[in-house]
Design a protein around this motif. Structure first.
Motif, PDB file in Angstrom:
ATOM      1  N   ALA A 342      -5.472  -0.860 -10.662  1.00  0.00           N
ATOM      2  CA  ALA A 342      -6.180  -0.421  -9.459  1.00  0.00           C
ATOM      3  C   ALA A 342      -5.644  -1.107  -8.208  1.00  0.00           C
ATOM      4  O   ALA A 342      -5.915  -0.650  -7.095  1.00  0.00           O
ATOM      5  N   ASN A 343      -4.879  -2.178  -8.356  1.00  0.00           N
ATOM      6  CA  ASN A 343      -4.262  -2.843  -7.213  1.00  0.00           C
ATOM      7  C   ASN A 343      -3.089  -2.056  -6.647  1.00  0.00           C
ATOM      8  O   ASN A 343      -2.524  -2.442  -5.626  1.00  0.00           O
ATOM      9  N   PHE A 344      -2.723  -0.974  -7.307  1.00  0.00           N
ATOM     10  CA  PHE A 344      -1.613  -0.139  -6.854  1.00  0.00           C
ATOM     11  C   PHE A 344      -2.094   1.308  -6.714  1.00  0.00           C
ATOM     12  O   PHE A 344      -1.666   2.196  -7.459  1.00  0.00           O
ATOM     13  N   PRO A 345      -3.011   1.558  -5.774  1.00  0.00           N
ATOM     14  CA  PRO A 345      -3.569   2.915  -5.637  1.00  0.00           C
ATOM     15  C   PRO A 345      -2.549   3.925  -5.144  1.00  0.00           C
ATOM     16  O   PRO A 345      -2.785   5.133  -5.256  1.00  0.00           O
ATOM     17  N   GLU A 346      -1.441   3.458  -4.555  1.00  0.00           N
ATOM     18  CA  GLU A 346      -0.441   4.392  -4.076  1.00  0.00           C
ATOM     19  C   GLU A 346       0.331   5.071  -5.193  1.00  0.00           C
ATOM     20  O   GLU A 346       0.977   6.099  -4.986  1.00  0.00           O
ATOM     21  N   CYS A 347       0.314   4.492  -6.414  1.00  0.00           N
ATOM     22  CA  CYS A 347       1.034   5.069  -7.546  1.00  0.00           C
ATOM     23  C   CYS A 347       0.244   6.252  -8.106  1.00  0.00           C
ATOM     24  O   CYS A 347      -0.932   6.114  -8.467  1.00  0.00           O
ATOM     25  N   ASP A 348       0.896   7.395  -8.176  1.00  0.00           N
ATOM     26  CA  ASP A 348       0.254   8.600  -8.701  1.00  0.00           C
ATOM     27  C   ASP A 348       0.298   8.657 -10.224  1.00  0.00           C
ATOM     28  O   ASP A 348      -0.504   9.361 -10.844  1.00  0.00           O
TER      29      ASP A 348
END
Length: 511
Positions: A342-348
């Motif tokens: 969740a610390n990387f919300p930009e990853c689809d």
């Protein structure tokens, strides 16, 4: 069962003694950690006994009596893999792996495997093999969990006796048994050692002669290996699995999804003939493949640091993602969970590079799907189609010819999420312009202005990693903020526990 028998103390000590190892790491899974102290004690006693027998004098002391044994727990990644990272912390010369293993080849350290000896009824197992599978008029391939490898010789002997009894009858007896691929790995010499040969039960009289002159076809999965006649396919066999419903069994079901499969539970002495819940996982995986095709930023999760070839697979995934016009992150987060990712919300979407038995993650609780390298190749290779075949082992995909660019075709595909057909060529060009050009256009000054101007955050639609970083309210510690480095400061206390510098010394006060 005694520790010496269950954990094969004699065989382990012989391996350590024969290779002159002085620093040995003992890797235990959580469920076997309670026996670690007894295993260390028994192993140390056996090593000393071997030394006394070799020297002939009990008072001679040399390095062999001082073999350092280190217990490892809480592995860096999956417990089925050899934890070379943990072993490197103590400069171990080899790893003794206990419990269930995937037998993935190691990168640097030799490894010795002790699978354990789970209880099993040989008579009941042979009865189940002969009653249900043979009633289906199909040849049988017997696969098993590695914890039952100790009983396979007895099962084979019982099957040979049963074949001799049925040799004069009209019953067909066509059974193939797999065996353990190896019991030790040595990446330096490229060797795999095993105690016995692996292959078909040639001693079983099937009552038919073969005219095949072509060599047998070899298969291997999850530490097991077997051979089949050249004229036969895997789909011709009924797979009889001996063991638990665990990731090893899931790997079998997904890889050989075209075969009829039954599972025998040695603990409950029962057969499970309906494995459709496992096969329905493929529908979920196909949905994730289609969803991954619409991704713009892809996170490549490093799920192993010891399995041979993992770096090649990561580089191949980067090239695949870049060629598809997408942006790739490479992330090392240990064992993944929803909170970490969740610390990387930009990853689809995330591509998880790990061993076959830990690669399949249920991503329902994650913010973004987690797919395997095989699924990533299906999603990001233009024109590729899923034929039903499935591969969990990423080493089988390294520079796979089935995904070469010359086999790709330029054709539109239907996107479930955009509600229509999408031209892959346009998607690739737009992806390159959107991800790479925007990343180059964002400067440090612009990022600072976006961060310091709250009103501009609502106007920005992040499309690339730098834009996502610029719009975050917290970006980590900036040591060069406003052009000045932070001043050093002390956290905690200095000195020794017997008397820290900020404490008064009672002895000095009384003097």
């Amino acid at each position: 069962m005694e520790v010496e028998t269950r954990y094969e103390i004699d065989r382990t000590a012989d391996y350590i003694y024969a290779h002159d190892f002085t620093r040995v790491a003992l890797q235990f899974p959580d469920e076997l950690l309670k026996d670690s102290t007894r295993v260390v004690r028994a192993l140390r006693d056996k090593l000393r006994e071997l030394q006394r027998y070799d020297d002939g004098e009990e008072d001679i002391v040399n390095w062999r009596k001082d073999v350092a044994l280190y217990v490892m727990a809480d592995t860096t990644y999956g417990s089925c893999c050899v934890d070379e990272v943990g072993a490197a912390h103590i400069n171990a010369e080899c790893v003794i792996h206990y419990g269930h293993a995937c037998l993935s080849p190691t990168s640097t350290l030799p490894a010795f495997f002790v699978f354990g000896k789970a209880s099993i009824s040989v008579a009941d197992t042979v009865e189940k093999i002969c009653i249900f599978p043979l009633s289906r008029s199909k040849p049988v391939l017997v696969l098993f969990g590695l914890e039952y490898a100790h009983a396979m010789d007895a099962i084979k002997e019982a099957l040979v006796a049963e074949a001799l009894r049925l040799s004069d009858s009209t019953s067909k007896f066509d059974i193939c048994c797999a065996d353990v691929m190896c019991s030790a790995l040595d990446p330096c010499n490229g060797q795999m050692s095993s105690n016995r040969h692996v292959g078909i039960l040639d001693s079983l009289p099937s009552g038919r002669e073969t005219s095949d002159t072509k060599p047998n076809t070899s298969y291997s999965i999850g530490g097991l290996t077997w051979s089949l006649p050249y004229s036969r396919r895997m789909e011709d066999y009924l797979l009889f699995w001996i063991g638990y419903d665990n990731p090893a069994f899931a790997n079998i079901v997904l890889t050989f999804n075209g075969c009829e499969i039954v599972r025998y539970d040695p603990m409950e002495h029962c057969l499970e003939t309906d494995v459709s819940p496992k096969t329905r996982i493929l529908k979920r995986r196909y949905y994730l493949v289609e969803k991954a095709k619409d991704a713009n930023i892809v996170g490549i999760l490093v799920g192993t640091l010891g399995v041979a070839g993992y770096l090649n697979m990561i580089h191949q995934m980067k090239q695949l993602v870049s060629k598809a016009g997408k942006k790739a992150y490479t992330l090392v987060v240990g064992k993944p969970n929803p909170a970490k990712l969740a610390n990387f919300p930009e990853c689809d979407v995330f591509v998880y590079v790990s061993c076959a038995q830990t690669a399949l993650l249920d991503s329902k609780e994650f913010l973004a799907p987690v797919i395997t390298p095989f699924e990533a190749m299906l999603a990001f290779s233009r024109g590729s189609q899923w034929t039903g075949a499935y591969t969990m082992e990423f080493r089988d995909l390294i520079y796979s010819p089935s995904f070469q660019s010359q086999n790709e075709v330029d054709e539109p595909r239907f996107s479930f999420f955009q509600g229509g057909y999408v031209d892959e060529q346009d998607h690739e060009e737009n992806g390159n312009d959107g991800a790479q050009d925007r990343a180059l256009a964002i400067t440090t000054d612009k990022a600072l202005r976006i961060r310091n101007d709250p009103d501009s955050l609502a106007k920005v639609t992040p499309k690339s990693p730098p834009e996502f970083l610029a719009t975050r309210s917290y970006q980590g510690l900036d040591i060069n903020h406003n052009g000045a480095a932070p001043k050093p400061f002390l956290v905690g206390r200095t000195g020794r526990a017997a008397g820290y510098e900020d404490e008064r010394n009672p002895k000095n006060e009384n003097m």
